[in-house]
Scaffold this motif. Structure first.
Motif, PDB file in Angstrom:
ATOM      1  N   GLN A  28       0.845  -1.206   0.000  1.00  0.00           N
ATOM      2  CA  GLN A  28       0.000   0.000   0.000  1.00  0.00           C
ATOM      3  C   GLN A  28       0.879   1.254   0.000  1.00  0.00           C
ATOM      4  O   GLN A  28       2.010   1.232   0.475  1.00  0.00           O
ATOM      5  CB  GLN A  28      -0.887   0.076   1.253  1.00  0.00           C
ATOM      6  N   VAL A  29       0.292   2.331  -0.566  1.00  0.00           N
ATOM      7  CA  VAL A  29       0.958   3.635  -0.459  1.00  0.00           C
ATOM      8  C   VAL A  29       0.704   4.136   0.958  1.00  0.00           C
ATOM      9  O   VAL A  29      -0.442   4.198   1.409  1.00  0.00           O
ATOM     10  CB  VAL A  29       0.371   4.621  -1.488  1.00  0.00           C
ATOM     11  N   GLU A  30       1.795   4.473   1.667  1.00  0.00           N
ATOM     12  CA  GLU A  30       1.600   4.996   3.019  1.00  0.00           C
ATOM     13  C   GLU A  30       1.356   6.502   2.988  1.00  0.00           C
ATOM     14  O   GLU A  30       0.471   7.014   3.641  1.00  0.00           O
ATOM     15  CB  GLU A  30       2.833   4.683   3.873  1.00  0.00           C
ATOM     16  N   LEU A  68       0.402   1.670  -9.533  1.00  0.00           N
ATOM     17  CA  LEU A  68      -0.537   1.986  -8.448  1.00  0.00           C
ATOM     18  C   LEU A  68      -1.957   1.655  -8.896  1.00  0.00           C
ATOM     19  O   LEU A  68      -2.257   1.697 -10.089  1.00  0.00           O
ATOM     20  CB  LEU A  68      -0.457   3.482  -8.097  1.00  0.00           C
ATOM     21  N   SER A  69      -2.818   1.347  -7.931  1.00  0.00           N
ATOM     22  CA  SER A  69      -4.199   1.000  -8.299  1.00  0.00           C
ATOM     23  C   SER A  69      -4.914   2.198  -8.918  1.00  0.00           C
ATOM     24  O   SER A  69      -5.958   2.042  -9.536  1.00  0.00           O
ATOM     25  CB  SER A  69      -4.959   0.491  -7.076  1.00  0.00           C
ATOM     26  N   GLU A 114      -6.214  13.625  -8.815  1.00  0.00           N
ATOM     27  CA  GLU A 114      -7.159  12.817  -8.018  1.00  0.00           C
ATOM     28  C   GLU A 114      -6.408  11.993  -6.971  1.00  0.00           C
ATOM     29  O   GLU A 114      -6.863  11.826  -5.845  1.00  0.00           O
ATOM     30  CB  GLU A 114      -7.936  11.848  -8.918  1.00  0.00           C
ATOM     31  N   THR A 115      -5.247  11.435  -7.380  1.00  0.00           N
ATOM     32  CA  THR A 115      -4.484  10.610  -6.440  1.00  0.00           C
ATOM     33  C   THR A 115      -3.980  11.473  -5.284  1.00  0.00           C
ATOM     34  O   THR A 115      -4.079  11.095  -4.116  1.00  0.00           O
ATOM     35  CB  THR A 115      -3.279   9.973  -7.168  1.00  0.00           C
ATOM     36  N   ILE A 128      -3.304   0.745  -3.710  1.00  0.00           N
ATOM     37  CA  ILE A 128      -2.522  -0.503  -3.737  1.00  0.00           C
ATOM     38  C   ILE A 128      -1.345  -0.354  -4.705  1.00  0.00           C
ATOM     39  O   ILE A 128      -1.492   0.248  -5.773  1.00  0.00           O
ATOM     40  CB  ILE A 128      -3.408  -1.688  -4.191  1.00  0.00           C
ATOM     41  N   ILE A 129      -0.214  -0.913  -4.297  1.00  0.00           N
ATOM     42  CA  ILE A 129       0.954  -0.947  -5.188  1.00  0.00           C
ATOM     43  C   ILE A 129       1.081  -2.366  -5.730  1.00  0.00           C
ATOM     44  O   ILE A 129       1.128  -3.321  -4.953  1.00  0.00           O
ATOM     45  CB  ILE A 129       2.246  -0.610  -4.405  1.00  0.00           C
ATOM     46  N   HIS A 130       1.125  -2.508  -7.063  1.00  0.00           N
ATOM     47  CA  HIS A 130       1.265  -3.838  -7.679  1.00  0.00           C
ATOM     48  C   HIS A 130       2.668  -3.992  -8.249  1.00  0.00           C
ATOM     49  O   HIS A 130       3.106  -3.151  -9.038  1.00  0.00           O
ATOM     50  CB  HIS A 130       0.257  -4.016  -8.816  1.00  0.00           C
ATOM     51  N   LEU A 131       3.328  -5.089  -7.884  1.00  0.00           N
ATOM     52  CA  LEU A 131       4.644  -5.382  -8.447  1.00  0.00           C
ATOM     53  C   LEU A 131       4.562  -6.734  -9.149  1.00  0.00           C
ATOM     54  O   LEU A 131       4.234  -7.748  -8.533  1.00  0.00           O
ATOM     55  CB  LEU A 131       5.692  -5.443  -7.323  1.00  0.00           C
TER      56      LEU A 131
END
Length: 580
Positions: free
Chosen positions: A465-467, A497-498, A526-527, A561-564
């Motif tokens: 997750q992005v903190e 990122l999601s 928006e983010t 959410i961070i996707h790797l």
């Protein structure tokens, strides 16, 4: 009969397969006139039980049927037809012997006990036939056990049942004939004439064709028997699987790592100067101890390879009920050996790969030839066809076999995988998969020298997750790595990122496994809005002891959410992570 007339005889190999005690040996004996040396159970264990243990060979010769006469106006190619009956063992535990015999069979004769019908081994024999032989005749034996008044109807009933069993195999239209090879059973006096045998011989003659025989290429001969003759040398009897041999040729016995010169050659007790693929021969060589080679292969020197591992094409056998899992061990029959091997399955990468499958009758014409230049996808198990009614063909796939001991075999040979440790009496098929050997590894250290060339990968997906956001181009992430992970390995990998932005991992942040992500294109408004609509108050959302001005995500906002995504090559010694 002169040496020349022996070569004017067409040899046609008929495999006599069937369930234990179905009467195969008596049938072969009834058909046969000349018993070749290995014929009819030399094995004492077998004599006691009346059961064939080794591949017995025997033969009989008939006039050449009209349809085989050469009409090309040239010289007549053959004058006589010799049927060599290869009596394959019926014991389930000896299935490996059958597979050894099946590579040279032109026609299968499946013997079925008319009273018992199809039994487990009958089904396994059928499968081996499907894998190795184009034609079959079914013989219903022991008709003398049926009461005379009900005999005809019982035979008709069993014939119907067999046709039903065979309708989904390549033998669906096959002929069924009823005989009594040894009326009264094995103990009965030999005065009782067998019933139906002349008719069977006529039927066999009708089924013959000119087998594809090719004298070219390297010699490979399957030896099934070896004995010495005083003053002559050692005689090896067997069948030539490929190529040809002649007196004075040098041949290799790879199992013993020796080469020997051929002194003389016989075909059914007649001396000949040479022989070729499909012929059944006795070859005399100078002294070596026959006890060293009861069965095995003889070949052109240097033509066979000894393999520690191999890549094969693979196709599951439909009747096998178990799963085919990567890392599982199977009995692998390759060439003339059966050895345990650990199996790893792999296929074409998912998306957009063409999934055209050749029909099973052309096992070698694979649509996608195997090559080290292509990438393959690691599979935890063999993948079956995923159609509506799951009748879709299985996608094309391969397997890496790692043998428990090295095996000696020709280059493109049939491979059969089975679970021979399954209970013999359980009514289950133990043949699991079949394929062809495509690539062999001859180096004992193949795991270091050759496997890294095999580009089989696994895909990995991690989520975090992005903190919080530090500026328009940088965010801090968490929960993607464990505290002890070496983050240096991941520096430079792309993440998504999601909310849609892509970024690159720049390095660790603090000691707790957090990390910095650089967003090259910058964060969307928006983010930023989502990340900055944070509560300034310490409270539900804030963490204890955190400075009040540090921005904390609100509890009710969705975390970003961070996707790797990356892939790793299974055999890469450096375990590098790769992104396409």
């Amino acid at each position: 009969m002169s040496a020349d007339s022996a070569t004017k005889t067409l040899n046609f190999n008929v495999g006599v397969l069937g369930h234990v005690d179905s009467g195969k040996t008596s049938l072969a004996r009834a058909l046969s006139s000349t018993a070749s040396t290995a014929a009819f159970d030399k094995n004492p264990q077998s004599r006691e039980r009346g059961i064939t243990l080794d591949l017995g060979f025997s033969s009989f010769t008939v006039d050449l049927p009209d349809h085989l006469r050469d009409d090309s106006g040239g010289q007549k190619q053959y004058e006589r037809l010799q049927f060599t009956l290869v009596d394959c063992p019926g014991h389930a535990s000896l299935i490996r012997t059958i597979i050894g015999g099946a590579q040279i069979i032109d026609l299968m004769m499946l013997v079925v006990d008319v009273v018992k019908g199809v039994q487990t081994q009958t089904a396994e024999c059928l499968l081996i036939g499907e894998l190795t032989c184009p034609r079959m005749v079914v013989v219903l034996n022991k008709t003398d056990l049926l009461p005379p008044n009900k005999r005809q109807s019982a035979i008709e009933k069993m014939t119907k049942r067999l046709h039903k069993t065979l309708e989904n195999t390549r033998f669906k239209e096959c002929l069924v004939i009823a005989v009594a090879a040894k009326p009264g059973g094995p103990e009965a006096p030999d005065t009782e004439e067998p019933h139906g045998v002349p008719e069977l011989i006529e039927l066999l003659k009708k089924q013959t064709y000119l087998p594809q025989r090719d004298p070219g290429g390297d010699l490979l001969m399957a030896v099934d028997h070896c004995f010495s003759i005083r003053g002559q040398g050692t005689v090896m009897t067997g069948t030539i699987l490929q190529g040809s041999l002649a007196v004075n040729d040098t041949v290799e016995i790879p199992a013993l790592k020796v080469t020997k010169k051929i002194k003389s050659v016989q075909m059914f007790r007649k001396p000949v100067t040479g022989a070729m693929q499909g012929d059944r021969v006795g070859v005399c060589v100078t002294q070596f101890d026959p006890k060293l080679l009861e069965r095995g292969v003889v070949c052109t020197p240097g033509s066979l390879r000894t393999l520690y591992a191999a890549v094969i094409s693979v196709r599951k056998i439909g009747y096998f009920k178990g799963s085919l899992a990567t890392r599982a061990k199977f009995h692998i029959t390759v060439g003339h050996e059966t050895v345990m091997a650990r199996v790893a399955f792999f296929g074409l990468p998912p998306v957009g790969a063409s999934e055209t499958i050749p029909p099973p009758s052309e096992p070698c014409s694979l649509e996608t030839p195997f090559t080290f230049d292509r990438e393959y996808f690691y599979q935890d198990e063999y993948v079956t066809g995923q159609g509506e009614a799951s009748s879709a063909p299985d996608p094309e796939q391969w397997a890496l076999l790692e043998f428990e001991r090295p095996v000696t075999c020709p280059s493109l040979c049939l491979v059969i995988g089975s679970k021979l440790d399954t209970d013999i009496h359980a009514n289950a098929c133990r043949l699991a998969f079949q394929g062809y050997l495509l690539q062999g590894f001859e180096d004992k250290g193949y795991a270091e020298t050759a496997l890294p060339r095999l580009r089989i990968y696994k895909t990995k997906h991690k989520e975090g997750q992005v903190e919080r956001v530090t500026d328009d181009y940088t965010v801090i992430g968490r929960n993607l790595f464990k505290k002890e992970t070496n983050l240096q390995l991941f520096v430079g990998l792309k993440v998504k990122l999601s909310t849609g932005e892509t970024g690159v991992i720049e390095g660790g942040f603090g000691q707790s496994g957090k990390f910095k992500i650089r967003i090259q294109e910058g964060l969307c408004p928006e983010t930023k809005q989502m990340l900055s609509s944070t509560s300034k108050k310490k409270g539900k959302g804030g963490s204890k002891g955190a400075p009040a001005n540090e921005e904390e995500p609100k509890t009710d906002s969705q975390p970003i959410i961070i996707h790797l995504h990356f892939k790793r090559y299974v055999f890469d010694p450096h375990k590098k992570m790769v992104q396409s």
